[in-house]
Design an enzyme around this catalytic site. Structure first.
Site, PDB file in Angstrom:
ATOM      1  CB  CYS A  94      -1.045  -0.100   1.224  1.00 51.48           C
ATOM      2  SG  CYS A  94      -2.474   1.965   1.735  1.00 51.48           S
ATOM      3  CG  ASP A 166     -19.980   9.185   2.935  1.00 49.68           C
ATOM      4  OD1 ASP A 166     -20.065  10.571   3.259  1.00 49.68           O
ATOM      5  OD2 ASP A 166     -20.809   8.391   3.739  1.00 49.68           O
ATOM      6  CG  ASP A 183       5.185   2.623  -7.988  1.00 49.71           C
ATOM      7  OD1 ASP A 183       4.014   1.831  -8.270  1.00 49.71           O
ATOM      8  OD2 ASP A 183       5.455   1.923  -6.915  1.00 49.71           O
ATOM      9  N   GLY A 184       3.800   2.447 -11.153  1.00 52.62           N
ATOM     10  CA  GLY A 184       3.465   1.400 -12.503  1.00 52.62           C
ATOM     11  C   GLY A 184       3.535   0.135 -12.429  1.00 52.62           C
ATOM     12  CG  HIS A 201      -7.095   7.356  -5.890  1.00 50.69           C
ATOM     13  ND1 HIS A 201      -6.885   8.452  -5.339  1.00 50.69           N
ATOM     14  CD2 HIS A 201      -8.213   7.684  -5.675  1.00 50.69           C
ATOM     15  CE1 HIS A 201      -7.269   9.191  -5.183  1.00 50.69           C
ATOM     16  NE2 HIS A 201      -8.349   8.801  -5.783  1.00 50.69           N
ATOM     17  CG  ASP A 204      -6.203   0.822 -15.067  1.00 46.60           C
ATOM     18  OD1 ASP A 204      -6.435  -0.456 -14.719  1.00 46.60           O
ATOM     19  OD2 ASP A 204      -6.890   1.191 -16.142  1.00 46.60           O
ATOM     20  CD  GLU A 206       0.014  -3.255  -9.547  1.00 43.22           C
ATOM     21  OE1 GLU A 206       0.037  -4.752  -9.694  1.00 43.22           O
ATOM     22  OE2 GLU A 206       1.456  -2.281  -9.791  1.00 43.22           O
ATOM     23  CD  GLU A 229      -5.105   0.423  -0.087  1.00 44.76           C
ATOM     24  OE1 GLU A 229      -5.423   1.828   0.230  1.00 44.76           O
ATOM     25  OE2 GLU A 229      -4.194  -0.245  -0.726  1.00 44.76           O
ATOM     26  CG  ASP A 471     -28.308 -17.773  27.638  1.00 42.15           C
ATOM     27  OD1 ASP A 471     -28.231 -18.841  28.610  1.00 42.15           O
ATOM     28  OD2 ASP A 471     -28.112 -16.713  27.966  1.00 42.15           O
TER      29      ASP A 471
END
Length: 528
Positions: A94, A166, A183-184, A201, A204, A206, A229, A471
């Site tokens: 992350c 939100d 960073d790719g 975020h 993309d 990956e 995340e 119980d």
């Protein structure tokens, strides 16, 4: 200061007639520029201060930063750049900082909090899908990820298709306008912002997938990353507990929260509820330590007498309030939670989700159950899908369609004749054995061979940190839970004890109930 390692290099310069040898000492294991940047980015090294052009990191400061980084990742804090430490710089992870400046000096808890939403109803919206994962699948996996967190904060999530939510979920590449460019492929796979921002975020670049067992190591499991995340979007920071969902480095599979994650959620969302409920209450007795929840009242009108109201046919006045009652038992049947109180049964498809049409009188559900059975205190589902209701030394077995199949005697379970009744029965998913509990002792029965296991009965004290008599005992989504009065405990089958962060209040966690002044004393284990 940590001793530094040196490598002896010999450089030989050959001239026309003379060979000159020079001895040079070069420091080994010195972090590269990229590795220094990594430690600065995630809070292990301080940023350059006061525009000092001569600012430099000393060997000591670098060694201390490495120790912090190693310790946070669960490695031995040597301060040296060994092979395992170098792998950390290249692992998927992350992009959120591990150590915040304000909390780096004194870390009292493993989990670190930022701030919560200050509300329980939270909206979210998936803005787009990735190049390898379509939007509809992302929405499905996000809903599942939010469900992992929801019960531990008493939260409810609503998906929006339009407008500002939100929590907004999106995929982007490289510099995407938030000051934290991706960073790719590899390295940083996602990041998220705490409330009140709440954006999530995902990189993309990956190769996103939804199968944690995928053999291709280049594929990143979206669900595992999303659960992590979501924690940030709810106000959680990184944890140095490797088994925690909030551990910063990518790991699969993710199935449920760790104790560390749950403690953080309680701090952010449940304790505030308890505090506010206590402030609102002017009738709470400080001296009262009773473990029993208040009994329901039939009416709020003091001028109306209920003593002679026998001809009142309104069922609503007869139904106990699920939030303020001492239910007789709960059990999981056909993957749904059945709650029994007096002559009534509620059925929940998930925590806080009561099925339409419930509560009902349980005689209307269990067709053929004798009318003289006015209370169900012990019930369980067998391996063959049949449901068994116990009363005294007898039991009634029902088909999966809730139709009476037969009546039997407790002796069929090899229970001694001096046992007048059982208080709880459940089928364990840990060993597929049936546990039959009678107040302070229990038996273990093998349904496949219709035989009692040797060495039983045993004392209930074997279930460490679980009060007794219980119980109810249920298996819910793979975990074992015990219920007593207004509290419940989750049991760790491996450690053979209740998890440390229990008990919790049953009504507020399992049922659609608001926090009450009584909730404060249900998070303490004052049972015998």
């Amino acid at each position: 200061m940590e001793p530094r390692k040196y490598v002896l290099l010999i450089s030989i310069v050959i001239g026309c007639s003379v060979a000159t040898a020079k001895t040079i000492f070069v420091e080994e294991d010195v972090p590269s520029i990229e590795e220094i940047s990594f430690m600065k980015k995630y809070g292990y090294l301080p940023e350059k201060q006061d525009d000092n052009m001569d600012f430099a990191y000393t060997p000591h400061s670098i060694a201390e930063a490495l120790k912090k980084m190693q310790s946070f990742a669960g490695l031995s804090p040597t301060g040296h750049l060994d092979a395992e430490t170098r792998k950390l710089f290249k692992r998927r992870r992350c992009g959120v900082k591990d150590i915040e400046t304000k909390s780096a000096a004194h870390r009292r808890r493993r989990y670190i909090l930022q701030q919560g939403w200050g509300k329980k109803a939270i909206t979210y919206r998936v803005l787009n899908g990735s190049s390898t994962l379509e939007r509809a699948r992302v929405e499905t996996l996000m809903a599942a990820g939010l469900a992992v967190w929801a019960p531990h904060g008493g939260l409810q999530f609503e998906q929006l298709d339009h407008g500002k939510a939100d929590i907004q979920v999106s995929f982007a590449s490289k510099d995407h306008g938030d000051g934290f460019p991706f960073d790719g492929p590899g390295h940083v796979v996602a990041h998220a912002f705490p409330p009140p921002h709440g954006a999530m975020h995902f990189d993309d670049d990956e190769l996103w997938g939804d199968n944690p067992d995928e053999e291709d190591e280049n594929i990143t499991d979206f669900f595992a990353v999303a659960v992590h995340e979501i924690g940030h979007a709810l106000g959680m920071s990184h944890s140095n507990v490797k088994a925690s969902v909030m551990y910063p480095y990518y790991q699969v599979p993710v199935e449920k929260l760790h104790e560390d994650d749950i403690l953080g959620m309680q701090e952010l969302y449940l304790k505030e509820d308890v505090h506010e409920a206590l402030l609102e209450s002017t009738e709470q007795s400080v001296a009262s330590r009773s473990s029993l929840a208040p009994r329901p009242t039939l009416a709020d009108d003091d001028n109306k007498s209920n003593e002679d109201n026998d001809d009142d046919e309104d069922d609503d006045n007869d139904v106990p309030d699920l939030c303020y009652t001492n239910y007789d038992t709960v059990q999981v049947i056909q993957d749904k939670l059945f709650v029994f109180e007096e002559e009534w049964v509620w059925v929940l498809t998930d925590r806080k989700q009561i099925m339409e049409g419930y509560p009902k009188r349980f005689h209307d559900v269990f067709i053929g159950l004798p009318k003289h059975i006015t209370v169900i205190r012990t019930i369980y589902e067998k391996q063959n899908g049949h449901i068994v209701v116990f009363s005294g030394r007898s039991f009634w077995e029902f088909s999966a369609r809730f139709r009476l199949v037969r009546r039997g005697r407790l002796s069929e379970y090899k229970i001694p004749p001096q046992v007048s009744e059982l208080t709880t029965v459940f089928l364990s998913n840990y060993n597929n054995k049936t546990y039959l509990i009678e107040y302070e002792r229990f038996w273990r029965f093998d349904d496949a061979t219709s035989s009692m296991d040797k060495g039983y009965p045993k004392e209930m004290s074997a279930w460490r940190q679980i009060p007794y008599p219980v119980d109810a005992a249920v298996i819910w989504k793979g975990d074992t839970f015990f219920f007593r009065g207004p509290r419940f405990w989750r049991f760790d089958n491996t450690a053979v004890r209740a998890h440390h962060y229990y008990p919790l209040p049953t009504a507020q966690i399992w049922f659609p109930c608001r926090a009450t002044p009584d909730m404060a004393r249900y998070v303490t284990n004052d049972e015998p």
